[in-house]
Design a protein around this motif. Structure first.
Motif, PDB file in Angstrom:
ATOM      1  N   ALA A  55     -40.564 109.672  10.950  1.00 37.06           N
ATOM      2  CA  ALA A  55     -40.487 111.041  10.430  1.00 37.06           C
ATOM      3  C   ALA A  55     -39.775 111.059   9.079  1.00 37.06           C
ATOM      4  N   MET A  56     -38.690 110.285   8.956  1.00 37.52           N
ATOM      5  CA  MET A  56     -37.978 110.217   7.672  1.00 37.52           C
ATOM      6  C   MET A  56     -38.876 109.634   6.592  1.00 37.52           C
ATOM      7  N   LEU A  57     -39.607 108.571   6.910  1.00 37.49           N
ATOM      8  CA  LEU A  57     -40.526 107.994   5.925  1.00 37.49           C
ATOM      9  C   LEU A  57     -41.580 109.007   5.492  1.00 37.49           C
ATOM     10  N   ASP A  58     -42.113 109.753   6.440  1.00 40.43           N
ATOM     11  CA  ASP A  58     -43.101 110.781   6.106  1.00 40.43           C
ATOM     12  C   ASP A  58     -42.503 111.824   5.163  1.00 40.43           C
ATOM     13  N   ILE A  59     -41.278 112.226   5.432  1.00 37.90           N
ATOM     14  CA  ILE A  59     -40.591 113.218   4.587  1.00 37.90           C
ATOM     15  C   ILE A  59     -40.351 112.638   3.194  1.00 37.90           C
ATOM     16  N   LEU A  60     -39.932 111.381   3.126  1.00 41.63           N
ATOM     17  CA  LEU A  60     -39.693 110.751   1.829  1.00 41.63           C
ATOM     18  C   LEU A  60     -40.976 110.670   1.005  1.00 41.63           C
ATOM     19  N   HIS A  61     -42.078 110.302   1.645  1.00 42.69           N
ATOM     20  CA  HIS A  61     -43.347 110.215   0.917  1.00 42.69           C
ATOM     21  C   HIS A  61     -43.850 111.603   0.512  1.00 42.69           C
ATOM     22  N   GLY A  62     -43.623 112.596   1.355  1.00 38.27           N
ATOM     23  CA  GLY A  62     -43.985 113.963   0.993  1.00 38.27           C
ATOM     24  C   GLY A  62     -43.154 114.468  -0.181  1.00 38.27           C
TER      25      GLY A  62
END
Length: 134
Positions: free
Chosen positions: A35-42
């Protein structure tokens, strides 16, 4: 006593570390880390910066290496931390008030940081891109 102002460079390379407050767990599972990786990429798509590297191994702290390309670092970090807390429906106060930021002033500083974090991350390459950054 007033806090010391952050060193700002809208086009600098920063090492960011964000710690939880009072020993609260940031990453309870690999799903939380994803989830953190998804947020960072977003955030990378929304704001003007490049995520050069990340380390999401520790349950209580995360590290980022960010290349700012005109982005306000304070606004970016606020967005990342709020998005993560909301996405996982965690109570407010997960993160310490201030993240730590270090403006790296030379390629040598960046390489030294990468070596240090690579040593800590042996065997955890999935959540630590520091292992693969040259």
């Amino acid at each position: 006593m007033a806090r010391q102002a952050r060193e700002r460079d809208l086009f600098g390379l920063y090492h960011i570390s964000q710690t939880s407050q009072r020993g609260r767990v940031i990453f309870r599972s690999d799903e939380d880390r994803q989830a953190m990786l998804d947020i960072l990429h977003g955030a990378e798509a929304k704001y003007n910066f490049k995520l050069a590297a990340y380390c999401l191994i520790d349950r209580y702290v995360y590290h980022l290496l960010l290349k700012m390309e005109g982005c306000d670092i304070s606004q970016l970090m606020k967005s990342i931390n709020i998005s993560y807390t909301k996405r996982l429906q965690l109570p407010a106060g997960l993160f310490r008030d201030r993240y730590e930021s270090t403006l790296l002033t030379s390629p040598q500083e960046g390489r030294a940081l990468l070596r240090k974090l690579q040593e800590r991350a042996e065997g955890h390459k999935r959540w630590n891109s520091y292992c693969t950054v040259d």
